[in-house]
Structures are given as C-alpha cells and as structure tokens.
Design an enzyme around this catalytic site. Structure first.
Site, PDB file in Angstrom:
ATOM      1  CG  ASP A  23      -8.447  -6.232  -6.133  1.00  0.00           C
ATOM      2  OD1 ASP A  23      -7.687  -7.045  -6.662  1.00  0.00           O
ATOM      3  OD2 ASP A  23      -8.083  -5.452  -5.227  1.00  0.00           O
ATOM      4  CE1 TYR A  71      -3.783  -2.251   0.623  1.00  0.00           C
ATOM      5  CE2 TYR A  71      -2.884  -2.757   2.795  1.00  0.00           C
ATOM      6  CZ  TYR A  71      -3.812  -3.002   1.801  1.00  0.00           C
ATOM      7  OH  TYR A  71      -4.758  -3.960   1.989  1.00  0.00           O
ATOM      8  CE1 TYR A  72       5.122   2.955  -2.230  1.00  0.00           C
ATOM      9  CE2 TYR A  72       3.709   1.263  -3.183  1.00  0.00           C
ATOM     10  CZ  TYR A  72       4.963   1.730  -2.847  1.00  0.00           C
ATOM     11  OH  TYR A  72       6.065   0.972  -3.124  1.00  0.00           O
ATOM     12  CG  ASP A 121     -14.428  -6.451  -1.239  1.00  0.00           C
ATOM     13  OD1 ASP A 121     -14.560  -6.495   0.002  1.00  0.00           O
ATOM     14  OD2 ASP A 121     -13.408  -6.024  -1.797  1.00  0.00           O
TER      15      ASP A 121
HETATM   16  O1  KDG Z   1     -11.158  -6.806  -0.587  1.00  0.00           O
HETATM   17  C1  KDG Z   1     -10.325  -6.409  -1.645  1.00  0.00           C
HETATM   18  C2  KDG Z   1      -9.686  -5.141  -1.212  1.00  0.00           C
HETATM   19  O2  KDG Z   1      -8.838  -5.456  -0.154  1.00  0.00           O
HETATM   20  C3  KDG Z   1      -8.884  -4.493  -2.265  1.00  0.00           C
HETATM   21  O3  KDG Z   1      -9.658  -4.279  -3.433  1.00  0.00           O
HETATM   22  C4  KDG Z   1      -8.225  -3.189  -1.918  1.00  0.00           C
HETATM   23  O4  KDG Z   1      -9.395  -2.012  -0.233  1.00  0.00           O
HETATM   24  C5  KDG Z   1      -8.426  -2.665  -0.523  1.00  0.00           C
HETATM   25  C6  KDG Z   1      -7.447  -2.972   0.511  1.00  0.00           C
HETATM   26  O5  KDG Z   1      -7.409  -2.258   1.506  1.00  0.00           O
HETATM   27  O6  KDG Z   1      -6.705  -3.933   0.389  1.00  0.00           O
END
Ligand code: KDG
Length: 326
Positions: free
Chosen positions: A304, A112-113, A268
């Site tokens: 995703d 993540y960024y 999701d």
């Molecule tokens: O549930 C999938 C999500 O994790 C992904 O699309 C991106 O929101 C996200 C995350 O925080 O990882």
C-alpha cells in the site's frame, strides 16, 4: 498558505486508523500454509509516509493496541521517519487488522477486522491540539469517521482545531463501501468537506457530496470549490490521471502509463505528492504531476505504501519501460 505568523513544527499531521496488514504472497484465494507478508497500512499514515519520503516532516495521531501488531505498526512508522509521539497505546483492546488477498491478477480483495478495535476507539481526547496548531496542513480522510461515533468526533475535533488555528485542512473522501452506506457517508462527510480547504475525491466520491457529480464531475468540482474562498478540489481519475480546480481554473494531468502490479495505496501516494508540491508553493500543474508520479510508483509496486518514491526517484519513471539503471 496561512502559516506566516505561527510556529510551524511539522509540515503535515494526519489522524486516523493504521492497521496491521497480512497480504497473500501468491495470486489466488487464501489457503492453508499460504505465505503471508506482514506489514501495516492506513490511508492517513500512508499519506504521512509519502510526505516523509519526499523530505517533509509528518506526524500521525492514532490509537494502537498494546500488542505485537501495534508494535509492528509503530516500528514501521518510526522507520519511515513519522513523528508518532501523539499516538496512543490502548491496553484494553487490540490493533486492527486487514487481510489483503490478491484473488486474481486483476482483483484484490480487502477484508477488515476493525470493529471495536483500537482505531475505532480513537476519541476527541486523543487529539493532540498542539501538534495540529503547529502544522501547515492537517490531512484527514472519510475512512476514520466511518469507524465509530467517537472516531468521527475525534476527526471533527481535529478539523475544528485546525480551522481555528488557520491550518490548511485537507480531506480525502476515500469512501469504503464495506464500512458504511453511501447515505451515511454523505451525511457525515458533507460537513467535513465544507470545512476543508482541499478536497480529494474520485468522481464517484464527489457524488456523495453533490449528486450531480455522477453526470458532470467537472461542474460539481467547480461548484464545491466555489463554495469556499481558496478551496481546491482535486478529482482522482485512476489511470486517467487527475484534474484540479484551483482559484476557478482547471488544471489536468493525463497520468502515467506503468505496468499495474498493485493499485491499492495509489490514491494516498497521489495525495502525498500533491500536498508535497503544495507545501513547496509549486503551481497546480506541478502538484498534479507530482501526485500522478507518486501514484504511478505505487501502482507499479507491491504494497500500500512500500513503493512510494523518494524525492531523488521522482524522475525515474521517465526512463520508460524495462529500464535498467547501471
Ligand atoms: O488507500 C489505501 C488504504 O485503503 C489502505 O492502506 C488501508 O486505510 C486503509 C483502508 O481502510 O482500506
């Protein structure tokens, strides 16, 4: 559901961070000259897309940078039919980014960024109260509250607005260990779960709300459901399906067998399928079935949310392995 005497303008409104996504196209570590696929994702807007694909009206509240990646996110959400009129563009920062590396065929690594970037600058003033009051369901997750105190405050405000208006509140615990500690998540998410009419969690996530869930998720789910009248608790079990406690009764779905390609986003999709059937007042067994079908579509495709099913596709998986439609 408590929608009878209100003017409903959207089926589900979600609030949270949506990020730009760069995914490695080949299996293996990132390396110079690797091909990357540009997209966007975020647990809350993924659910909105899942619902929109199934024919429901869905809105998204969030914050993006005034940059190309923010425009990519908005364009994708609009193309998926999401109402983004409540989204804010923040000229002071940049859109958050997620790198998705398929490190091995069975292991995906997400980097993540997001610290200090647009999604974490979401604040209570961004909460469009009118759109929430005009929804059947508000869906939130445990990801956005992890981003910053002000993002947490925004989610809390959205939930309070929904509660005051009698809008059904849905929470997916969605614990992300790289964003905060289990203890921090437990402290912050327990009050949100107390306000929720619907709680989605894996057995491990349920343990953040009730430590006894480690030993016995079923009893923990029943206890959590019993603490609030009408509350449903849905436990996602990955490839083993899911179970739900609704009005004291337990319903199960064993899940579908598909060839796993990319499981990220399946939770999701499951939530979107479950909420879709709930909005249509279908019984718990059908909510679970639709959730599991939607989740299986995502597991079996890349991305995703890109593989989320449309309504006309919900029965396709019943065709079995290596089917060809001609
Ligand atoms: O549930 C999938 C999500 O994790 C992904 O699309 C991106 O929101 C996200 C995350 O925080 O990882």
């Amino acid at each position: 559901m408590a929608v009878a005497d209100r003017l409903v303008r959207t089926d589900v409104v979600t609030i949270g961070e949506t990020l730009a996504v760069l995914s490695g196209q080949a299996t293996g570590p990132f390396r110079p000259m690797a091909s990357l696929y540009l997209s966007s994702a975020g647990a809350e807007s993924n659910v909105a897309i899942g619902l929109s694909r199934l024919g429901h009206r869905a809105s998204w509240i969030g914050r993006l940078g005034d940059d190309e990646l923010g425009r990519v996110v908005l364009a994708q959400l609009r193309a998926e039919g999401i109402d983004v009129r409540s989204a804010r563009v923040d000229a002071e920062t940049q859109t958050s980014l997620l790198l998705k590396e398929r490190r091995t065929a069975d292991l995906t690594r997400v980097i993540y960024y997001r610290r200090g970037l647009a999604g974490s600058r979401l604040c209570p003033a961004d909460v469009d109260e009118e759109v929430i009051r005009g929804a059947r369901v508000l869906h939130v997750t445990g990801i956005t509250p992890a981003l910053s105190p002000q993002a947490h405050a925004a989610v809390l405000k959205a939930v309070e607005v929904a509660q005051a208006a009698g809008v059904t509140i849905s929470l997916d615990v969605n614990y992300r260990a790289t964003l905060w500690s289990a203890a921090g998540a437990s402290t912050c998410l327990s009050p949100l779960a107390e306000m929720a009419d619907l709680v989605f969690a894996s057995a491990g996530e349920l343990a953040l709300l009730d430590a006894s869930a480690v030993e016995d998720p079923l009893t923990a789910a029943k206890t959590l459901a019993g603490l609030r009248r009408g509350r449903q608790v849905v436990v996602k079990q990955g490839s083993r399906g899911a179970f739900a406690v609704v009005d004291g009764a337990v319903e199960r779905h064993a899940g579908l067998v598909v060839r796993a390609v990319d499981p990220v986003g399946a939770g999701d999709a499951f939530v979107a399928g479950y909420l879709s059937a709930l909005i249509e007042d279908l019984p718990p067994a059908e909510r679970l079935r639709r959730g599991c079908v939607a989740g299986a579509f995502v597991v079996a495709t890349d991305g995703d949310w890109e593989g989320f099913p449309r309504r006309s596709e919900l029965d396709l998986l019943a065709l079995g392995e290596e089917a060809t439609l001609r």
